[in-house]
Design an enzyme around this catalytic site. Structure first.
Site, short mmCIF file in Angstrom:
data_model
loop_
_atom_site.label_atom_id
_atom_site.label_comp_id
_atom_site.label_asym_id
_atom_site.label_seq_id
_atom_site.Cartn_x
_atom_site.Cartn_y
_atom_site.Cartn_z
N THR A 1 0.83 -1.20 0.00
CA THR A 1 0.00 0.00 0.00
C THR A 1 0.86 1.26 0.00
OG1 THR A 1 -1.64 -1.23 1.25
CG2 THR A 1 -1.93 1.13 1.16
N LYS B 1 10.00 6.60 20.14
CA LYS B 1 10.50 7.23 21.37
C LYS B 1 9.35 7.67 22.26
CE LYS B 1 14.27 9.10 18.63
NZ LYS B 1 14.62 10.34 17.91
N ARG C 1 -1.76 5.03 7.73
CA ARG C 1 -2.08 3.65 8.05
C ARG C 1 -1.77 3.49 9.53
NH1 ARG C 1 -1.50 -1.83 5.96
NH2 ARG C 1 -2.88 -1.00 4.37
N HIS D 1 -10.66 0.62 4.87
CA HIS D 1 -9.55 0.76 3.93
C HIS D 1 -10.18 1.18 2.59
CE1 HIS D 1 -5.79 0.44 2.06
NE2 HIS D 1 -5.50 -0.82 2.23
#
Lengths: 308, 212
Positions: free
Chosen positions: A55, A82, A104, A132
């Site tokens: 994708t 982090k 995504r 989607h």
């Protein structure tokens, strides 16, 4: 700026506009110069919190074909690892002046949240088990190209519906475009809310097969399963796998689709996967045209022609 | 950048000097009727043949929407005169426009290049109205991405003046001096049910078709 967050947001006219635009853009794939200057000077950020080479490359190539500048942002190795929050990442993108953000994320609703934090257009490239939309668009495009119509087309969507954002987006879009969708899965892999979806439900693949013009097989998403949903892969395969024997019982014109990646031998047998009536690679090619169309319609003008 | 921004400058004085009658506001006037359009196209077809010495390597490309039926008609006429088929197609320029960001994203038109391609051909671009010249500029860009024609020429049914770029037509159906406030509409049998060129007062231009 408007966004493409859900296939359900698209009206029939908007969806048709995307499909028609993609069809025109598909011709560009055959030219020696495959690029258009349309999005020159615009910036598209691919924000991928989940791995997805297919994708991501598709969106990246689509944006590049339209001459946009593309930044790939993957969670791994970025400040997200982090401990930076989605909101702070969004504000960073905002400060960089991103015109479009393709996201995504493993959490359902992430794209929707993001759309409230950035000025640019947000395209949902898969959020958790929710939606989607560009996958549904490319599936529907493939059906229309192969079968010549969508109205009244009978589509069976088979497999792990519960964990599938592809199934939900497809059901919504097929409903909008006048096709009849039937979901086929073991009861344990049906979503709890399935009765609210605009589609039929069946637990018997053999019964659904003979009545279908399109059979869309889904991957069993083991990575999303935190429990036992069926006794053994072998049993699943025997009851819900598409093997050559079942394939032979489908009617002659019917096609087999799969959003990829395929697990051969599990939900689909190798013979079926390699058959000319299986459209997996075509779907990938069509995905590029669809994503170009979506980016053009969202970012190409002073205001978007699609989306909510 | 766009027409609205520009004031009437000296460059347009010549055209402004011979405006059509100061039509009453709200009125429209048909400046070309069906038979005149037919005659103009027949003349253009002959001119194309003459200038290209028989039109052997000519490819006609119409610019959607109304350039496409015009290109088809020209191809038919040349075919009738020379008894040879002329490849024709359509060239959509939407993705190459320079005013994309001034209006909402618009739907694409069809691009259909004849089987032989355009490499080494004499491409004649066909459009209904030649105005600012920006459509033609975009078409030249689009052609550039499709191949390398030996030469590019331009045929237009109506030239209404007010050029913003150094572009002129090789074949013109009718030179139509207009004021910037006026609106030129070409109607064609294939799309509108009748052939006519209508001059009327300007209306707010919705995503201007055929003109940039």
């Amino acid at each position: 700026m408007r966004h493409l967050l859900s296939a359900g947001d698209l009206s029939r006219d908007e969806a048709t506009l995307i499909l028609d635009t993609a069809r025109e853009l598909a011709q560009a794939g055959a030219r020696s110069v495959k690029k258009f200057p349309t999005l020159r000077g615009r910036t598209v950020v691919n924000l991928f919190f989940e791995d997805s080479t297919r994708t991501r490359t598709s969106f990246e190539l689509a944006a590049k074909r339209l001459s946009a500048d593309v930044i790939n942002f993957s969670a791994k190795g970025s400040s997200v690892s982090k401990g930076e929050s989605l909101k702070d990442t969004a504000l960073t993108l905002q400060a960089m002046g991103a015109d479009g953000v393709v996201i995504r994320h493993s959490a359902s609703g992430a794209a929707h949240r993001l759309s409230g934090w950035v000025d640019g257009s947000v395209v949902n490239a898969g959020d958790g088990t929710h939606e989607h939309p560009t996958q549904a668009l490319l599936d529907v495009y493939t059906m229309r190209e192969r079968m010549g119509r969508l109205d009244g087309l009978r589509v069976a969507i088979v497999g792990d519906i519960r964990h599938s954002r592809v199934a939900r987006s497809n059901v919504l879009l097929l409903h909008t475009l006048g096709a009849e969708a039937t979901l086929v899965a073991p009861p344990t892999l049906m979503p709890v809310s399935v009765h609210t979806w605009p589609c039929a439900v069946s637990y018997d693949l053999d019964e659904a097969l003979s009545k279908s013009d399109v059979v869309m097989m889904l991957r069993v998403q083991a990575e999303r399963m935190q429990g036992a949903y069926f006794p053994t892969p072998r049993e699943y395969s025997r009851r819900y796998g598409l093997d050559s024997e079942r394939f032979a019982r489908m009617h002659d014109e019917a096609i087999v689709m799969h959003p990829g990646p395929m697990v051969r031998g599990m939900e689909i047998s190798a013979e079926v996967a390699d058959s000319p009536r299986c459209t997996v690679t075509e779907q990938v090619a069509n995905g590029l045209s669809i994503r170009m169309a979506v980016l053009y319609l969202l970012l190409g003008g002073s205001e978007s022609a699609i989306g909510a | 950048m766009c027409a609205q921004k520009r004031t009437e400058s000296d460059a347009h004085a010549a055209q402004a000097a011979e405006p059509p009658k100061p039509a009453d506001r709200g009125a429209t006037k048909t400046v070309l009727e069906g038979p005149e359009i037919t005659r103009a196209l027949t003349r253009i077809a002959h001119e194309v043949l003459e200038r290209t010495k028989g039109g052997e390597d000519v490819t006609l490309l119409g610019i959607p929407t109304r350039g496409v039926p015009l290109a088809r008609r020209l191809a038919e006429r040349i075919e009738r005169v020379e008894d040879r088929t002329v490849p024709w197609g359509s060239l959509d320029i939407t993705m190459y426009r320079d005013d994309l960001r001034l209006a909402p994203a618009r739907a694409l038109g069809r691009t259909e290049i004849p089987a032989g391609g355009i490499d080494g051909r004499v491409v004649v671009l066909v459009d209904d109205v030649l105005f600012s010249g920006r459509t033609v500029r975009a078409a030249l860009d689009a052609l550039n991405d499709l191949g390398r024609p030996r030469a590019v020429q331009l045929a237009t049914l109506v030239d209404r003046g007010h050029r913003e770029l150094p572009i002129r037509a090789d074949y013109v159906g009718k030179n139509l001096p207009t004021s910037l406030r006026e609106n030129v509409t070409v109607l064609l049998e294939e799309l509108d049910g009748r052939d006519a060129v209508v001059l009327g007062p300007a209306k707010p231009r919705p995503g201007a078709e055929g003109e940039l």
